[in-house]
Design a protein around this motif. Structure first.
Motif, PDB file in Angstrom:
ATOM      1  N   THR A 188     -48.026 -77.939 -24.718  1.00  0.00           N
ATOM      2  CA  THR A 188     -48.665 -77.942 -23.401  1.00  0.00           C
ATOM      3  C   THR A 188     -49.254 -76.575 -23.074  1.00  0.00           C
ATOM      4  O   THR A 188     -50.391 -76.466 -22.598  1.00  0.00           O
ATOM      5  CB  THR A 188     -47.638 -78.343 -22.322  1.00  0.00           C
ATOM      6  N   GLU A 189     -48.485 -75.525 -23.328  1.00  0.00           N
ATOM      7  CA  GLU A 189     -48.956 -74.181 -23.029  1.00  0.00           C
ATOM      8  C   GLU A 189     -50.163 -73.802 -23.885  1.00  0.00           C
ATOM      9  O   GLU A 189     -51.056 -73.088 -23.436  1.00  0.00           O
ATOM     10  CB  GLU A 189     -47.823 -73.170 -23.227  1.00  0.00           C
ATOM     11  N   MET A 192     -53.061 -75.340 -22.133  1.00  0.00           N
ATOM     12  CA  MET A 192     -53.295 -74.695 -20.835  1.00  0.00           C
ATOM     13  C   MET A 192     -53.901 -73.304 -20.983  1.00  0.00           C
ATOM     14  O   MET A 192     -54.667 -72.844 -20.137  1.00  0.00           O
ATOM     15  CB  MET A 192     -51.974 -74.578 -20.063  1.00  0.00           C
ATOM     16  N   ILE A 199     -56.923 -78.479 -16.003  1.00  0.00           N
ATOM     17  CA  ILE A 199     -55.547 -78.978 -16.081  1.00  0.00           C
ATOM     18  C   ILE A 199     -55.351 -80.075 -15.031  1.00  0.00           C
ATOM     19  O   ILE A 199     -55.435 -79.802 -13.824  1.00  0.00           O
ATOM     20  CB  ILE A 199     -54.543 -77.830 -15.864  1.00  0.00           C
ATOM     21  N   ALA A 218     -48.599 -73.983 -15.408  1.00  0.00           N
ATOM     22  CA  ALA A 218     -50.035 -73.759 -15.268  1.00  0.00           C
ATOM     23  C   ALA A 218     -50.331 -72.414 -14.620  1.00  0.00           C
ATOM     24  O   ALA A 218     -51.302 -71.725 -14.994  1.00  0.00           O
ATOM     25  CB  ALA A 218     -50.660 -74.884 -14.447  1.00  0.00           C
ATOM     26  N   VAL A 228     -57.042 -76.222 -11.824  1.00  0.00           N
ATOM     27  CA  VAL A 228     -55.943 -77.198 -11.755  1.00  0.00           C
ATOM     28  C   VAL A 228     -56.254 -78.241 -10.693  1.00  0.00           C
ATOM     29  O   VAL A 228     -56.603 -77.904  -9.551  1.00  0.00           O
ATOM     30  CB  VAL A 228     -54.595 -76.508 -11.428  1.00  0.00           C
TER      31      VAL A 228
END
Length: 720
Positions: A188-189, A192, A199, A218, A228
């Protein structure tokens, strides 16, 4: 009609929306995404946050909902509006797949297109098996960077491309290992962290916000929450009129945690309604948001229909806004690969090819060196005039660096080049005294502070102990030479440091030049086999020249030539006599407060006679004052000559002029075949690197051709 240039560009892109998104997907498909960040929407959130339900509602396709570590990979969901419904599944190999046969095997997994999503679960299971991922947690300890691509088209599909990431979780189970917690978070990172990722943070309203960490993760990569969009699911699980409901409404109004793209609320299917039609699902959602406090929210921020439109608009603007920098990045990557390939040169299997390769490097090195020494470097190696220059100077601009060092040397010699500080018109340095490199020159020697009386007493003792055949009252010329040789002791320390600095600057330049001209393997072979030995010879030549320049200065007797010495001595004698005369013409009860008093003063002949006698008495039988005058006059002439000789006879003649010949064509022509092969023969690593760079260049050039239409179109629209 749009009036602003950027509005016109957006209008043009909207008319080509499907084609534009297809081109971005094509870039990802040909591997450009592994070289350049591509604009994308990533869907992330905790397990059971409703991510699958969100994707189903957007795509109208039922996704498998089994939440195990079988989803340790990203899934790219491509939605396109087409007349006919089709579903297709394929695999894009990740960067960790280095074996080309393995990569091709994964690419070959391309399912037939189906007219419904009934077989989607089977297709995904087959793709997982092809990637080597099973449901056995013990067997699959790591995550997979392959991307599962699901292409869905139909008349009701929005124009979207989403990247669905595995759900975050904090507690291991029989199906989910403790190692997987960090694995999924790292995946995930990784997505991101890409600046061109929008995101989409999916958050469940039925779970306390504070234990859903997706927004906190995030924030680590987007501190201002500029890219985001939070999607709140399961809003129907909140008790009507409760404080918890009001708290979530506060967030969705963007009044709590402020997001640039804002918040959006959805009502998901429940377990009971999992089999209802999409139309029924949407109707229930509309009814939910039309009641109670939910009715106070803007309609643009609730419901799946508005989310589809909102995501399409966000993605379109994001892709359109990213195009200029994306094209620029691809162009830069293309230039980087071309330069790297140019360094490697073409394949050189024969000795003739290898000799030609070295001759080409030699010619370029001689050109660059000549330009550097003349201070007229071309932009390719030396950079433009607007480039920022480091405080220590740009080592590529060799002439400028040497000139600066020569100035430091001259300043250091003028201010620190004497053993005893006689305080006779010592000049202040012209260079910046805080400059670390100049400070290194000043630190080579600190003169000894002496008073005039101490120096005279010392010379009187020396003169008395070393009387020669000179007449009384005349200086012993041997003392002049001895005092001079003692005074120039620091010259060697400062000059040696200067030569070391100049040689190091040349070494830095040479390393950068060969780093620019060829690959690391060839560069290291040339530096070790040829260049460094030649530079060491130049260093020896410099040191020998310094010894030569210091030889007579440190051992011989001063032999001034020309009128300059005599003029300096006469001037110093006159100044000294005038100073002594003024000192001895102090009459009783007379005070001279400033120089103007002397202009008005009147003296008798007796006053002058008395002052002259006192001067002769103070000179003494050894004339030590004249010894200092002659030494200082000769020192002032000799130091200028020495500084010039170090700069010209040593640095220019022994270091810079021979530099461009240390790797000339003649040097290469004189090598035998074994030497040539040793220097220019290709290792397996070099061949693999050339293949890698060539492959990446082809991908990037294909990517540029893919975006070429939009790049030209945007330029023409904005340029109107």
């Amino acid at each position: 009609m749009p009036s602003k240039p950027e509005d016109k560009a957006m209008h043009q892109l909207q008319s080509q929306q499907s084609e534009l998104l297809d081109k971005i997907d094509e870039l990802r498909g040909i591997g450009v995404g592994g070289l350049v960040e591509l604009p994308q929407l990533i869907v992330c959130g905790s397990q059971s946050s409703g991510k699958s339900s969100v994707l189903e509602a957007i795509s109208r396709v039922r996704f498998p909902t089994k939440s195990t570590l079988c989803t340790r990979f990203a899934t790219e969901v491509i939605l396109r509006r087409k007349p006919q419904t089709r579903v297709k599944v394929s695999i894009e190999p990740g960067d960790s797949r280095t074996n080309e046969q393995e990569r091709q095997r994964l690419r070959d997994f391309t399912s037939e297109a189906f007219s419904s999503d009934n077989n989607l679960q089977d297709l995904i299971d087959q793709a997982r098996a092809c990637m080597g991922i099973s449901d056995n947690v013990a067997q699959d300890a790591g995550f997979c960077d392959d991307v599962l691509k699901i292409e869905i088209s139909g008349p009701d599909k929005p124009e979207l491309t989403l990247v669905d990431l595995p759900g975050l979780y904090n507690t291991p189970s029989e199906e989910q290992s403790i190692e997987g917690i960090q694995i999924v978070r790292q995946l995930t990172e990784r997505y991101m962290a890409k600046d061109r990722s929008i995101i989409l943070a999916v958050i469940s309203a039925k779970v306390d916000y504070h234990i859903q960490e997706v927004l906190n993760i995030a924030k680590g990569y987007d501190p201002e929450y500029e890219r985001v969009l939070a999607i709140v699911t399961q809003t129907d699980k909140l008790d009507e009129g409760s404080d918890e409901e009001e708290r979530w409404l506060h967030y969705i109004r963007n009044e709590g945690i402020k997001l640039k793209l804002g918040w959006h609320a959805l009502r998901n299917r429940s377990h009971k309604t999992r089999n209802v039609s999409d139309a029924e699902r949407d109707e229930e959602e509309r009814n939910h948001f039309a009641k109670g406090r939910w009715a106070s929210l803007p309609r643009a921020h609730v419901g799946i229909d508005r989310l589809r439109h909102r995501l399409s608009t966000i993605l379109l603007k994001h892709v359109a806004g990213s195009l200029p920098t994306l094209i620029k990045d691809i162009e830069q990557k293309i230039n980087d690969r071309k330069q790297s390939l140019d360094k490697l040169g073409t394949a050189r299997p024969t000795t003739r090819d290898q000799r030609g390769f070295l001759l080409n490097i030699s010619s370029k090195f001689q050109r660059i060196t000549a330009e550097a020494l003349n201070g007229i470097g071309s932009k390719d190696f030396f950079g433009g005039l607007s480039d920022e220059t480091p405080e220590s100077g740009d080592p590529r601009r060799l002439r400028a660096v040497i000139r600066e060092l020569n100035e430091y040397f001259a300043d250091a010699m003028s201010t620190r080049g004497f053993r005893r500080d006689l305080a006779q018109n010592v000049s202040e340095p012209l260079s910046d005294s805080t400059n670390p490199k100049f400070q290194s020159y000043l630190s080579q020697w600190v003169p000894e502070k002496v008073t005039a009386d101490d120096l005279m007493k010392h010379l009187m003792r020396q003169a008395a102990n070393n009387r020669g055949i000179e007449f009384p009252g005349n200086p012993n010329q041997l003392l002049v030479g001895e005092l001079f040789r003692d005074q120039v002791v620091p010259w060697k320390h400062i000059a040696q440091h200067h030569l070391n600095q100049a040689w190091q600057s040349v070494d830095d330049f040479v390393q950068l030049a060969f780093g620019y001209l060829t690959d690391d393997s060839t560069k290291n072979a040339l530096l070790v086999g040829i260049i460094h030995p030649e530079l060491e010879k130049l260093r020896d030549s410099l040191n020998k020249k310094l010894d030569e320049l210091l030889s007579y200065t440190t051992t011989g007797h001063p032999l001034p030539v020309g009128r300059a010495f005599l003029e300096r001595v006469q001037q110093r004698r006159a100044e000294n006599q005038l100073e002594n005369l003024q000192r001895n013409l102090v009459m009783e009860n007379t005070i001279f407060e400033n120089s103007s008093d002397w202009d008005q003063a009147k003296f008798t002949f007796q006053d002058l006679e008395r002052a002259a006698n006192q001067i002769q008495t103070s000179h003494g039988q050894f004339a030590v004052t004249d010894i200092v005058i002659q030494m200082q006059a000769y020192y002032e002439i000799a130091i200028v000559i020495f500084i010039d000789n170090v700069a010209i006879l040593a640095i220019e003649n022994c270091l810079l002029r021979p530099l461009e010949h240390i790797f000339s064509n003649q040097v290469i022509n004189d090598m035998d075949d074994k030497e040539i092969e040793k220097l220019a023969g290709e290792s397996q690593e070099v061949r693999e690197e050339r293949d890698r760079l060539s492959g990446e260049l082809k991908k990037l050039e294909a990517g540029m051709r893919t975006l070429g239409t939009f790049a030209l179109g945007r330029a023409s629209v904005v340029g109107r």
